[in-house]
Design a protein around this motif. Sequence first.
Motif: not given
Length: 316
Positions: A1-14
């Motif tokens: 998983m990309s670094a940005l996806m890590d940020v987005l999933t962690a921030g959104s809970g999705l």
Amino acid sequence: MSALMDVLTAGSGLSDHDVMKIVWNAPSRYKLYEIPKRQGGHRLISQPAREVKALQRILTSEILSTLPVHHSATAYRLGKSIKDNAAAHAANGPIKKYDFRDFFPSIVAKDWRSYCQRYGVFSDPRDIWISTNLLFHRRPGSSRLNLAIGAPSSPSLSNVLMNDFDIRLSELVAQEQVTYTRYADDLTFSARRTGFLTRVERMLRQAIRETANPTLTLNNSKTVVATTKYKRFVTGLVLTNDHRVSLGHQRKRTIRAALHHYLNGKLDIAEQAQLAGMIAFASDIEPDFIVRLQAKYGSAAFQQLKSARLPARPLI
């Protein structure tokens, strides 16, 4: 998983899957409507869907907020206001003002992709694609991705992408002892004497030519020159000849009239909230004016107004 996806999933809970479902068609998930401009015509507002807006806010707080913004840019920045933009010019005399045409829509996806590649914002090329899809809007019937007026990420992203331009233009005009600030698409230049501003437009056009991204166009109909002999307005505020930033006589008259109506019980709840917003705004711009009003009318009315529900922005 990309670094940005890590940020987005962690921030959104999705989950990864749910985030990617949003990303794929994010440029089309906008509600479009028009609002009237003050000087005629209409401005197209592109309001992102709730799920897109949530991911845009994460991108803004976790990525865009870490990228450099030049000190001459005074809009959309924490701790900065229109007062800061005007105050930068208060000690000078004459001013020149310019305006960009279709500022947000003129910023397009390739500008962001170029910036990311030039400064190494992401190590994974897929993250550039993900962020681009989330940050830019595609109008119906168009293949072009533009910065949307209405997206929470657009203001911060515009400042980031204008950083190279702001640096270059600041360097150029400093040679002429000229002060430069930019409030979104409003550019203001000031100097001690009119002669110092003679070459400003030439330098401005030079900076535009030398800036590969974004592609900028001046709105020549909005160019303004003002000296101390006339009222000098900067982002709606008045520069006085004793080097202060003022609300201006018209705003003060509006506040005094509204306060008089309030004290006589002639304002409804919405109008009271509007007056409370006016006073809060005035307290920041010209606090001495509010102090004088409190001395004249008493502080009790002002305390009562503080409990009124404030509007989203001062309506003056």
